[in-house]
Design an enzyme around this catalytic site. Sequence first.
Site, PDB file in Angstrom:
ATOM      1  N   ASP A  97       0.826  -1.218   0.000  1.00 59.78           N
ATOM      2  CA  ASP A  97       0.000   0.000   0.000  1.00 59.78           C
ATOM      3  C   ASP A  97       0.856   1.263   0.000  1.00 59.78           C
ATOM      4  O   ASP A  97       0.370   2.349   0.305  1.00 59.78           O
ATOM      5  CB  ASP A  97      -0.944   0.002   1.206  1.00 59.78           C
ATOM      6  CG  ASP A  97      -0.197  -0.145   2.519  1.00 59.78           C
ATOM      7  OD1 ASP A  97       1.058  -0.191   2.480  1.00 59.78           O
ATOM      8  OD2 ASP A  97      -0.835  -0.204   3.581  1.00 59.78           O
ATOM      9  N   GLU A 115       3.184   2.223   1.988  1.00 56.50           N
ATOM     10  CA  GLU A 115       3.749   2.704   3.251  1.00 56.50           C
ATOM     11  C   GLU A 115       5.218   2.306   3.286  1.00 56.50           C
ATOM     12  O   GLU A 115       5.585   1.231   2.803  1.00 56.50           O
ATOM     13  CB  GLU A 115       3.020   2.070   4.443  1.00 56.50           C
ATOM     14  CG  GLU A 115       1.646   2.655   4.662  1.00 56.50           C
ATOM     15  CD  GLU A 115       0.940   2.057   5.871  1.00 56.50           C
ATOM     16  OE1 GLU A 115       1.503   1.129   6.502  1.00 56.50           O
ATOM     17  OE2 GLU A 115      -0.181   2.504   6.172  1.00 56.50           O
ATOM     18  N   HIS A 143      14.379  29.189   7.491  1.00 56.11           N
ATOM     19  CA  HIS A 143      13.794  30.430   6.954  1.00 56.11           C
ATOM     20  C   HIS A 143      13.419  31.423   8.056  1.00 56.11           C
ATOM     21  O   HIS A 143      13.731  32.599   7.968  1.00 56.11           O
ATOM     22  CB  HIS A 143      12.569  30.067   6.098  1.00 56.11           C
ATOM     23  CG  HIS A 143      11.965  31.262   5.449  1.00 56.11           C
ATOM     24  ND1 HIS A 143      12.616  31.961   4.459  1.00 56.11           N
ATOM     25  CD2 HIS A 143      10.802  31.903   5.663  1.00 56.11           C
ATOM     26  CE1 HIS A 143      11.861  32.978   4.088  1.00 56.11           C
ATOM     27  NE2 HIS A 143      10.758  32.963   4.798  1.00 56.11           N
ATOM     28  N   LYS A 196      10.787  42.725  -2.163  1.00 52.62           N
ATOM     29  CA  LYS A 196       9.858  41.810  -2.830  1.00 52.62           C
ATOM     30  C   LYS A 196       8.566  41.706  -2.029  1.00 52.62           C
ATOM     31  O   LYS A 196       8.606  41.696  -0.797  1.00 52.62           O
ATOM     32  CB  LYS A 196      10.532  40.432  -2.918  1.00 52.62           C
ATOM     33  CG  LYS A 196       9.667  39.337  -3.473  1.00 52.62           C
ATOM     34  CD  LYS A 196      10.387  38.002  -3.399  1.00 52.62           C
ATOM     35  CE  LYS A 196      10.157  37.304  -2.083  1.00 52.62           C
ATOM     36  NZ  LYS A 196      10.810  36.004  -1.981  1.00 52.62           N
ATOM     37  N   ARG A 211       5.324  39.111  -1.682  1.00 51.18           N
ATOM     38  CA  ARG A 211       4.774  37.832  -2.147  1.00 51.18           C
ATOM     39  C   ARG A 211       3.267  37.945  -2.298  1.00 51.18           C
ATOM     40  O   ARG A 211       2.566  38.358  -1.380  1.00 51.18           O
ATOM     41  CB  ARG A 211       5.150  36.701  -1.181  1.00 51.18           C
ATOM     42  CG  ARG A 211       4.602  35.361  -1.612  1.00 51.18           C
ATOM     43  CD  ARG A 211       5.333  34.178  -1.001  1.00 51.18           C
ATOM     44  NE  ARG A 211       6.699  33.972  -1.474  1.00 51.18           N
ATOM     45  CZ  ARG A 211       7.019  33.483  -2.660  1.00 51.18           C
ATOM     46  NH1 ARG A 211       6.078  33.147  -3.522  1.00 51.18           N
ATOM     47  NH2 ARG A 211       8.283  33.309  -2.990  1.00 51.18           N
ATOM     48  N   ASP A 236      20.082  33.654  -2.191  1.00 47.16           N
ATOM     49  CA  ASP A 236      18.807  33.519  -1.473  1.00 47.16           C
ATOM     50  C   ASP A 236      18.863  32.283  -0.572  1.00 47.16           C
ATOM     51  O   ASP A 236      19.696  31.398  -0.783  1.00 47.16           O
ATOM     52  CB  ASP A 236      17.653  33.394  -2.480  1.00 47.16           C
ATOM     53  CG  ASP A 236      16.327  33.887  -1.885  1.00 47.16           C
ATOM     54  OD1 ASP A 236      16.285  34.192  -0.682  1.00 47.16           O
ATOM     55  OD2 ASP A 236      15.338  33.961  -2.640  1.00 47.16           O
TER      56      ASP A 236
HETATM   57  C1  R5P Z   1      11.202  33.834   0.769  1.00 52.49           C
HETATM   58  O1  R5P Z   1      11.037  34.733   1.541  1.00 52.49           O
HETATM   59  C2  R5P Z   1      12.491  33.118   0.547  1.00 52.49           C
HETATM   60  O2  R5P Z   1      13.551  33.805   1.099  1.00 52.49           O
HETATM   61  C3  R5P Z   1      12.737  32.882  -0.928  1.00 52.49           C
HETATM   62  O3  R5P Z   1      12.956  34.106  -1.573  1.00 52.49           O
HETATM   63  C4  R5P Z   1      11.560  32.182  -1.530  1.00 52.49           C
HETATM   64  O4  R5P Z   1      11.271  31.039  -0.807  1.00 52.49           O
HETATM   65  C5  R5P Z   1      11.812  31.828  -2.965  1.00 52.49           C
HETATM   66  O5  R5P Z   1      10.694  31.196  -3.482  1.00 52.49           O
HETATM   67  P1  R5P Z   1      10.482  31.125  -5.050  1.00 52.49           P
HETATM   68  O6  R5P Z   1      11.707  30.484  -5.648  1.00 52.49           O
HETATM   69  O7  R5P Z   1       9.254  30.270  -5.213  1.00 52.49           O
HETATM   70  O8  R5P Z   1      10.284  32.522  -5.548  1.00 52.49           O
END
Ligand code: R5P
Length: 285
Positions: free
Chosen positions: A34, A36, A120, A182, A184, A208
Amino acid sequence: MKIISGPSSQELAFRVSSILNKKISLIEYSKFPDFESYFNINDEINGEEVLIIQSTVQDSDFINLLQLIDACNVAKKIAVVIPYMGYSRQDKSKVIGEPITQRALARSINCDELYTINIHNPSVLDYFTSKCKNLDSAEIISTYIKSLKLNDFCLVAPDLGSLNFVEKISTDLKCKYYFFEKTRISGTSISIKNKKFDIKNNNVIIVDDIISTGETVVGISQILQKNRNFESIYSICIHPVYSRNAVTKLYSSGIKKLIATDTIEKIQSKITVAPLISNEFKTNI
Ligand code: R5P
C-alpha cells in the site's frame, strides 16, 4: 556515535561520516504493497548515541524521519540534523482555521538535540521541545565564492529577508552588495520593486536562502538584464528546492550558473555543509 542516514540525505550523511571518521549504519528500506514505507536499522543502536541526518523536502521525508527517530528509541541519545526543514515558510497562521504547520511538525519530532541549517524563520525553533541549533552556512558560501576567483563581483539580496545573510557574506568578501524589495502575492507569484544599480562589468551573484519555483530569482534576473553592461549572473542558494520547472526557468532568464548547498541533494549542490554539521559533533566522539 552511530550515523543514521535518512533516504533524503545519503550523500551528505556520507560526507559527515567521512569527516568524523565514523561508519554509517546500514538501513534497509522498502515499501509495503500500500506504499507505506518500512525501515530497519541493521546496526546495534541499543544504548548508543545516534545522529540522524534527514532533510524533509517531501511529506514522505517527514514520515521517514519519524520512523527513524522511533527506531532509535533504544538509543542513549538521539541527535537529529534536518539540513533543510520543509514547511519552515508555514510559520504563522493568518486566519483562524489555518494551521501553523511548522508548529505541528515540531510537536511530533522528539529527540535530544535538533540541528538545522539557515532555517527560513529561526523563531519556529521555539516550537521544538528539544535543544535546537540553527547552523549558519554563510562562511562556507563565502569560501566557495572566493574559490570562483571572479574578477569584479557584487552580491544581490532578492528581498529584505535575505539581506542579513548577504551582508554577512559581503563583509567577509569585502565586496559590494545590493538588495531588492519583494512582495509575495501567492505561492507562485511575487512582485519586485524595480531598482537601478551600478553593476557595470560585474559578475552579479544573487544569494537567497530557498529557491522553490524560481520566481524570485527570475524576477531579479529580468530586472538586471535591463542593465546590459554586467558580466554574468550567478545564483547561489542554501536550499535548492527547485520545484516544477524552476531550473529551466532560471537558466532561460539568463543565469549563467546555479549553485547550491547539499542541504537538498541536487546536481547543483556544489557546496557541502558537511563540515558545518561535523563541527557540532567533533567533541562528542
Ligand atoms: C522567501 O522569503 C524566501 O527567502 C525565498 O525568496 C523564496 O522562498 C523563494 O521562493 P520562489 O523560488 O518560489 O520565488
